[in-house]
Write a protein that holds these residues in place. Sequence first.
Motif, PDB file in Angstrom:
ATOM      1  N   PRO A 281      12.781   0.110 -34.263  1.00 31.87           N
ATOM      2  CA  PRO A 281      11.596   0.934 -34.477  1.00 31.87           C
ATOM      3  C   PRO A 281      11.858   2.124 -35.406  1.00 31.87           C
ATOM      4  O   PRO A 281      12.898   2.766 -35.321  1.00 31.87           O
ATOM      5  N   ALA A 282      10.900   2.403 -36.270  1.00 28.04           N
ATOM      6  CA  ALA A 282      10.874   3.656 -37.037  1.00 28.04           C
ATOM      7  C   ALA A 282       9.919   4.572 -36.284  1.00 28.04           C
ATOM      8  O   ALA A 282       8.820   4.152 -35.906  1.00 28.04           O
ATOM      9  N   VAL A 283      10.343   5.808 -36.054  1.00 27.10           N
ATOM     10  CA  VAL A 283       9.553   6.733 -35.228  1.00 27.10           C
ATOM     11  C   VAL A 283       9.456   8.104 -35.865  1.00 27.10           C
ATOM     12  O   VAL A 283      10.325   8.514 -36.630  1.00 27.10           O
ATOM     13  N   MET A 284       8.373   8.827 -35.519  1.00 28.29           N
ATOM     14  CA  MET A 284       8.250  10.239 -35.881  1.00 28.29           C
ATOM     15  C   MET A 284       8.758  11.059 -34.706  1.00 28.29           C
ATOM     16  O   MET A 284       8.483  10.736 -33.542  1.00 28.29           O
ATOM     17  N   VAL A 285       9.510  12.120 -35.021  1.00 24.09           N
ATOM     18  CA  VAL A 285      10.064  13.015 -34.009  1.00 24.09           C
ATOM     19  C   VAL A 285       9.848  14.459 -34.448  1.00 24.09           C
ATOM     20  O   VAL A 285       9.402  14.709 -35.566  1.00 24.09           O
ATOM     21  N   GLY A 286      10.188  15.378 -33.582  1.00 24.48           N
ATOM     22  CA  GLY A 286      10.057  16.795 -33.904  1.00 24.48           C
ATOM     23  C   GLY A 286      11.068  17.617 -33.134  1.00 24.48           C
ATOM     24  O   GLY A 286      11.806  17.089 -32.301  1.00 24.48           O
ATOM     25  N   GLU A 287      11.073  18.905 -33.389  1.00 28.76           N
ATOM     26  CA  GLU A 287      11.970  19.829 -32.683  1.00 28.76           C
ATOM     27  C   GLU A 287      11.121  20.791 -31.858  1.00 28.76           C
ATOM     28  O   GLU A 287      10.646  20.438 -30.802  1.00 28.76           O
ATOM     29  N   ASP A 288      10.924  22.007 -32.379  1.00 27.14           N
ATOM     30  CA  ASP A 288      10.136  23.008 -31.653  1.00 27.14           C
ATOM     31  C   ASP A 288       8.690  22.574 -31.465  1.00 27.14           C
ATOM     32  O   ASP A 288       8.041  22.962 -30.499  1.00 27.14           O
ATOM     33  N   GLY A 289       8.193  21.742 -32.358  1.00 33.76           N
ATOM     34  CA  GLY A 289       6.804  21.301 -32.285  1.00 33.76           C
ATOM     35  C   GLY A 289       6.494  20.372 -31.131  1.00 33.76           C
ATOM     36  O   GLY A 289       5.329  20.079 -30.862  1.00 33.76           O
ATOM     37  N   VAL A 290       7.527  19.884 -30.423  1.00 36.40           N
ATOM     38  CA  VAL A 290       7.288  18.979 -29.296  1.00 36.40           C
ATOM     39  C   VAL A 290       7.620  19.617 -27.954  1.00 36.40           C
ATOM     40  O   VAL A 290       7.651  18.936 -26.923  1.00 36.40           O
ATOM     41  N   LEU A 291       7.826  20.929 -27.924  1.00 36.98           N
ATOM     42  CA  LEU A 291       8.175  21.606 -26.671  1.00 36.98           C
ATOM     43  C   LEU A 291       7.072  21.461 -25.630  1.00 36.98           C
ATOM     44  O   LEU A 291       7.354  21.324 -24.433  1.00 36.98           O
ATOM     45  N   GLY A 292       5.815  21.480 -26.060  1.00 39.10           N
ATOM     46  CA  GLY A 292       4.707  21.302 -25.125  1.00 39.10           C
ATOM     47  C   GLY A 292       4.749  19.934 -24.456  1.00 39.10           C
ATOM     48  O   GLY A 292       4.413  19.799 -23.272  1.00 39.10           O
ATOM     49  N   LEU A 293       5.160  18.911 -25.194  1.00 43.36           N
ATOM     50  CA  LEU A 293       5.290  17.575 -24.613  1.00 43.36           C
ATOM     51  C   LEU A 293       6.386  17.549 -23.553  1.00 43.36           C
ATOM     52  O   LEU A 293       6.242  16.898 -22.515  1.00 43.36           O
ATOM     53  N   HIS A 294       7.474  18.274 -23.802  1.00 46.31           N
ATOM     54  CA  HIS A 294       8.536  18.367 -22.791  1.00 46.31           C
ATOM     55  C   HIS A 294       8.003  19.037 -21.525  1.00 46.31           C
ATOM     56  O   HIS A 294       8.289  18.588 -20.408  1.00 46.31           O
ATOM     57  N   ALA A 295       7.225  20.097 -21.688  1.00 46.91           N
ATOM     58  CA  ALA A 295       6.666  20.801 -20.527  1.00 46.91           C
ATOM     59  C   ALA A 295       5.706  19.899 -19.751  1.00 46.91           C
ATOM     60  O   ALA A 295       5.731  19.859 -18.513  1.00 46.91           O
ATOM     61  N   LEU A 296       4.861  19.150 -20.463  1.00 49.75           N
ATOM     62  CA  LEU A 296       3.932  18.227 -19.802  1.00 49.75           C
ATOM     63  C   LEU A 296       4.703  17.119 -19.089  1.00 49.75           C
ATOM     64  O   LEU A 296       4.395  16.762 -17.945  1.00 49.75           O
ATOM     65  N   HIS A 297       5.709  16.562 -19.732  1.00 47.32           N
ATOM     66  CA  HIS A 297       6.549  15.537 -19.110  1.00 47.32           C
ATOM     67  C   HIS A 297       7.175  16.070 -17.826  1.00 47.32           C
ATOM     68  O   HIS A 297       7.164  15.399 -16.788  1.00 47.32           O
ATOM     69  N   ASP A 298       7.734  17.284 -17.886  1.00 45.19           N
ATOM     70  CA  ASP A 298       8.398  17.860 -16.710  1.00 45.19           C
ATOM     71  C   ASP A 298       7.410  18.088 -15.570  1.00 45.19           C
ATOM     72  O   ASP A 298       7.728  17.827 -14.405  1.00 45.19           O
ATOM     73  N   ALA A 299       6.206  18.564 -15.891  1.00 45.45           N
ATOM     74  CA  ALA A 299       5.181  18.772 -14.859  1.00 45.45           C
ATOM     75  C   ALA A 299       4.771  17.438 -14.239  1.00 45.45           C
ATOM     76  O   ALA A 299       4.594  17.333 -13.016  1.00 45.45           O
ATOM     77  N   LEU A 300       4.643  16.425 -15.056  1.00 47.24           N
ATOM     78  CA  LEU A 300       4.288  15.102 -14.569  1.00 47.24           C
ATOM     79  C   LEU A 300       5.411  14.521 -13.707  1.00 47.24           C
ATOM     80  O   LEU A 300       5.155  13.946 -12.643  1.00 47.24           O
TER      81      LEU A 300
END
Length: 195
Positions: free
Chosen positions: A109-128
């Motif tokens: 797979p070719a994927v798009m990733v990010g650094e600081d721009g994905v911190l909100g996704l980490h927070a949502l994942h952790d809450a979930l």
Amino acid sequence: MPEQLWLPGLEAPPALTDGLFFAVYPDSNTAAGIAKFAQRLCAEARVRSKPLAANRLHVTLRHLGNFAGGLPEDYVAAATRAAAAVSMAPFTVEFDAVTSFAKKPRPGPAVMVGEDGVLGLHALHDALEAALKDVGIAPNARFTPHVTLAYGMPWAERRPAESACWNVREFALIHSLVGRTKHSVLARWPLVGTA
């Protein structure tokens, strides 16, 4: 042609037909832009791989499993209870690089990733994850926020890419028909908490 040997108790497991996962989707304009970028990426790589359609682009927050013969109702109910317990404010996400999830030198797979721009996704994942643990679903700490662009792409180093940015205002529980590239939204939860 010889007959296949059959041993009692060693039957092949049933085929997995149904998947369940939580996801975040980009808005339609952002998805269209990501899809165009994926098309260019496939063309530049000169491969037969086809980019994912705009309506299939998403970030998997948490894969809950693949099942044979349908989704287990009690498991779906538990996941639904967990999702309803998540309280978080909307946030902006930004993916600004492209990389390969393949093992060098194999295609993948070719994927798009990010650094600081994905911190909100980490927070949502952790809450979930915390909410899923509360309803008895075992945790899975591994999480790399990404948007899959195409499968069967040649391995490539991580490099900057045209930024894909959108406001995350909800997340969804998805029923995937395994191997048939069909996703159905079972439920959505708005992000309405306070920052």
